[in-house]
Design an enzyme around this catalytic site. Structure first.
Site, PDB file in Angstrom:
ATOM      1  CG  ASP A  28      -2.242   0.661   0.922  1.00 15.49           C
ATOM      2  OD1 ASP A  28      -2.239   1.880   0.682  1.00 15.49           O
ATOM      3  OD2 ASP A  28      -3.269  -0.036   0.909  1.00 15.49           O
ATOM      4  CB  SER A  81      -6.884   2.350  -0.486  1.00 11.36           C
ATOM      5  OG  SER A  81      -5.632   2.482   0.089  1.00 11.36           O
ATOM      6  CG  ASP A 171      -6.738  12.122   1.596  1.00 10.87           C
ATOM      7  OD1 ASP A 171      -5.897  11.218   1.724  1.00 10.87           O
ATOM      8  OD2 ASP A 171      -7.939  11.982   1.889  1.00 10.87           O
ATOM      9  NE  ARG A 286     -11.211   5.453   0.732  1.00 11.17           N
ATOM     10  CZ  ARG A 286      -9.895   5.326   0.683  1.00 11.17           C
ATOM     11  NH1 ARG A 286      -9.201   5.956  -0.250  1.00 11.17           N
ATOM     12  NH2 ARG A 286      -9.262   4.592   1.577  1.00 11.17           N
ATOM     13  CE  LYS A 361      -3.704   1.206   4.155  1.00 12.26           C
ATOM     14  NZ  LYS A 361      -4.109   2.289   3.260  1.00 12.26           N
ATOM     15  CG  ASP A 430      -1.299   4.398   2.493  1.00 15.11           C
ATOM     16  OD1 ASP A 430      -1.179   5.299   1.648  1.00 15.11           O
ATOM     17  OD2 ASP A 430      -2.267   4.309   3.266  1.00 15.11           O
ATOM     18  CG  HIS A 434      -1.575   8.578   4.835  1.00 20.04           C
ATOM     19  ND1 HIS A 434      -1.891   9.518   3.889  1.00 20.04           N
ATOM     20  CD2 HIS A 434      -2.069   7.403   4.380  1.00 20.04           C
ATOM     21  CE1 HIS A 434      -2.555   8.923   2.895  1.00 20.04           C
ATOM     22  NE2 HIS A 434      -2.670   7.642   3.164  1.00 20.04           N
ATOM     23  CG  ASP A 471      -2.897   0.911  -2.760  1.00 18.01           C
ATOM     24  OD1 ASP A 471      -1.693   1.195  -2.553  1.00 18.01           O
ATOM     25  OD2 ASP A 471      -3.793   1.120  -1.924  1.00 18.01           O
ATOM     26  CG  HIS A 472      -2.272   4.693  -3.572  1.00 16.49           C
ATOM     27  ND1 HIS A 472      -1.458   5.155  -2.556  1.00 16.49           N
ATOM     28  CD2 HIS A 472      -3.260   3.994  -2.961  1.00 16.49           C
ATOM     29  CE1 HIS A 472      -1.947   4.764  -1.403  1.00 16.49           C
ATOM     30  NE2 HIS A 472      -3.038   4.041  -1.615  1.00 16.49           N
ATOM     31  CG  HIS A 501      -2.443   8.334  -1.497  1.00 15.84           C
ATOM     32  ND1 HIS A 501      -3.647   7.750  -1.738  1.00 15.84           N
ATOM     33  CD2 HIS A 501      -2.078   7.928  -0.258  1.00 15.84           C
ATOM     34  CE1 HIS A 501      -3.997   7.016  -0.705  1.00 15.84           C
ATOM     35  NE2 HIS A 501      -3.068   7.108   0.211  1.00 15.84           N
TER      36      HIS A 501
HETATM   37  O1  LIG Z   1      -8.210   7.141   4.227  1.00 18.62           O
HETATM   38  C1  LIG Z   1      -7.002   7.344   4.216  1.00 18.62           C
HETATM   39  O2  LIG Z   1      -6.230   6.848   5.062  1.00 18.62           O
HETATM   40  C2  LIG Z   1      -6.436   8.285   3.187  1.00 18.62           C
HETATM   41  O3  LIG Z   1      -7.334   9.325   2.965  1.00 18.62           O
HETATM   42  C3  LIG Z   1      -6.211   7.582   1.899  1.00 18.62           C
HETATM   43  O4  LIG Z   1      -5.418   6.437   2.066  1.00 18.62           O
HETATM   44  P1  LIG Z   1      -5.784   5.054   1.374  1.00 18.62           P
HETATM   45  O5  LIG Z   1      -6.459   5.384   0.093  1.00 18.62           O
HETATM   46  O6  LIG Z   1      -4.431   4.417   1.142  1.00 18.62           O
HETATM   47  O7  LIG Z   1      -6.612   4.289   2.303  1.00 18.62           O
HETATM   48 MN   LIG Z   2      -3.748   2.560  -0.368  1.00 20.84          MN
HETATM   49 MN   LIG Z   3      -3.235   6.021   1.980  1.00 21.34          MN
END
Ligand SMILES: O=C(O)[C@H](O)COP(=O)(O)O
Ligand SMILES: [Mn+2]
Ligand SMILES: [Mn+2]
Length: 559
Positions: A28, A81, A171, A286, A361, A430, A434, A471-472, A501
């Site tokens: 991730d 993600s 973000d 989301r 995750k 990831d 963050h 994934d990114h 990201h």
């Molecule tokens: O929800 C989060 O933690 C971030 O806004 C995005 O991170 P993720 O897409 O890797 O979950």
């Molecule tokens: Mn992710």
């Molecule tokens: Mn993330």
């Protein structure tokens, strides 16, 4: 495809055998970027991932993981993600929530749907509450969409509007909350001038208030409930701008972790608790970080925390967040209908699947992977294992997270030979990326690399195949840069840490003793993206992907 000709049966691959044990590893937030000191993946000791990259050039490549390649509105949209795992699992590119909401607002169709008509019933006597992330990150929500919705609702009869704002800094840059609140306050002041009673009513940092996911810590949702519904919070302010500015002064806090606050009137009374007869919209498109609040708002028999008072409201999500649970029942915009995912096809073709990650995750390799659908397709053939995450900490404190435990579960699943596909998400790069803590992110990347090694060693033992991807991007670039790539400094001359990201591509590596000798990456799919991975994996399981899937990345040459 006409339903009469539809079949779950996949054609046999003309050259590749079935029955291989395949490890599918998603790192991730692991992108590819220039090597410099802000590239934590480059700085970290990552011998396993390095060996994949520097090994056989026809077995390592980059794919696109942002923008239109994953169904986002523009090429300036970083990957995330949800869209990344959707693309990996579904093998096709769907217009995603961000884009669907844009369209519904632009055409006005959002106001004609069942969801809006449902909440509109409250406008004459009740308050419209909008709860969600105040950000232009475009990952969970977007400020411009919130602005349009407020305007549209007020033009359609909403006379009293309350915003419950969650600050971001994850973000988007830390500190940007102040500007977002200013922008919103300006809009609300204009509305007030037109006679609409519109105000921010409560707030808090997204990671501490409301936006937990996968039931890691219900306390986070409760803190939000107390502020949003009950009007109770440890901090009370007359204005949201003052709240955010003052709370940011608390040592070691940041937009992501601001404590909950409520806005009070001159007599000290909260200006916007949610009460009987009100309408509520959760404005995030989301799913993962809105599902828990949606349950608290919608479920009658809810026992995750004491709600104290459960107002009789009309509630709608911006989207429906869970297609299996049909949660929430009412929503303003229909979510992308992601059907016939690779997981479902493979299960129908007898592929036994094991999926694992830690709590934070877990839904990525199950729920997102399966097209925002919770649960199994076929419990006989699938096993999903969740390793409990630490809760109540920021992950820079424990950057190794549960990588080792996830790898051990995957290793055991591989060595048991009971599964054809062993799928994991390794969260470290990831989740620690963050936090913006560069040193900890380096440790995180190393831990993820060690976990990959453990899984590849097990694949070696069973003569299997591995597919390693991400994934990114995230940890490969920890600094905000100008267009030329030069790190940007703030007023004090410090670099601006990038907690978000990135737009970077991500690697895909294939290999293992079970990989047929002529398999290599094609060179005629130069713009390949995450959605091309599903057909690739189906091939490695011995099947040809359905016609409407994005094309495979591999070919088999005679040698
Ligand atoms: O929800 C989060 O933690 C971030 O806004 C995005 O991170 P993720 O897409 O890797 O979950
Ligand atoms: Mn992710
Ligand atoms: Mn993330």
């Amino acid at each position: 495809m006409g339903s009469s000709e539809f079949s779950w049966k996949l054609a046999d691959h003309p050259k590749l055998p079935k029955g291989k044990h395949i490890a599918l590893i998603v790192l991730d937030g692991w992108g590819e970027a220039n090597p410099d000191k802000y590239n934590c993946i480059h700085v970290a000791e990552t011998p396993t991932m390095d060996s994949l990259k520097l090994g056989a050039p026809e077995k390592w490549r980059l794919v696109r993981a942002h923008g239109k390649a994953v169904g986002l509105p523009t090429e300036d949209d970083m990957g995330n993600s949800e869209v990344g795992h959707n693309a990996l699992g579904a093998g096709r590119i769907y217009a995603q929530g961000a884009k669907l909401v844009d369209l519904a607002l632009a055409t006005g169709s959002i106001y004609d749907g069942e969801g809006f008509n449902y909440i509109k019933e409250c406008f004459s006597t009740g308050t419209l509450h909008l709860i969600g992330l105040l950000s232009d990150g475009g990952v969970h929500s977007r400020l411009d969409q919130l602005q349009l919705l407020i305007k549209g609702a007020s033009e359609r009869g909403a006379k009293r509007i309350r915003i419950h704002a969650l600050t971001d800094g994850r973000d988007v840059l830390d500190g940007s909350s102040v500007g977002f609140v200013e922008t919103l306050e300006k809009d609300l002041a204009e509305l007030r001038a037109k006679g609409v009673d519109a105000q921010i009513a409560s707030g808090g940092g997204r990671m501490y208030v409301t936006m937990d996911r996968y039931e890691n810590d219900w306390g986070v949702v409760k803190r939000g409930w107390d502020a949003q519904v009950l009007g109770e919070a440890p901090y009370k302010f007359k204005s949201a701008l003052e709240a955010v500015k003052k709370l940011r002064e608390i040592p070691n806090t940041s937009d992501q972790y601001l404590p909950p606050f409520v806005i009070v009137d001159d007599s000290g009374k909260p200006v916007g608790p949610i009460v009987d007869g009100d309408a509520v919209v959760t404005i995030n498109f989301r799913a993962d970080r809105m599902t828990m609040l949606a349950k608290a708002l919608e479920y009658e028999d809810f026992d995750k925390f004491d709600r104290v008072r459960v107002p009789k409201i009309r509630y709608a999500g911006m989207l429906q967040y869970d297609g299996e649970l049909l949660l929430p029942k009412k929503y303003l915009v229909s979510p992308p209908l992601i059907e016939r995912t690779s997981g479902e096809y493979l299960v129908h073709n007898g592929v036994r699947t094991f999926a694992c990650s830690e709590t934070v995750k877990f839904g990525h390799v199950t729920f997102f992977w399966n097209g925002n659908r919770s649960g199994y397709f076929n419990q006989e053939l699938e096993e999903y294992v969740e390793v409990p995450s630490d809760s109540g900490i920021t992950f820079n404190v424990k950057p190794k997270m549960k990588a080792l435990e996830i790898a051990e579960k995957a290793r055991d699943a591989i060595l048991s030979r009971k599964f054809d596909q062993i799928r994991v998400n390794l969260p470290n790069s990831d989740m620690v990326g963050h936090t913006g803590d560069i040193e900890a992110t380096v440790v995180a990347c190393k831990a993820a690399d060690q976990a990959v090694k453990m899984i590849l060693d097990a694949i070696e033992q069973v003569g299997g195949i591995y597919v390693v991807t991400a994934d990114h991007g995230n940890a490969e670039d920890m600094v905000k840069r100008n267009k030329k790539g030069t790190p940007l400094l703030d007023k004090e001359g410090n670099i601006q840490i990038l907690t978000s990201h990135t737009l970077q591509p991500v690697p895909v590596a294939i290999g293992g003793p079970g990989l047929a000798s002529g398999v290599r990456f094609r060179n005629d799919v130069p713009t390949g993206g995450l959605a091309n991975v599903a057909a690739t994996v189906m091939n490695l399981h011995g099947f040809v992907a359905p016609d409407d899937y994005e094309t495979t990345l591999i070919e088999v040459v005679d040698n």
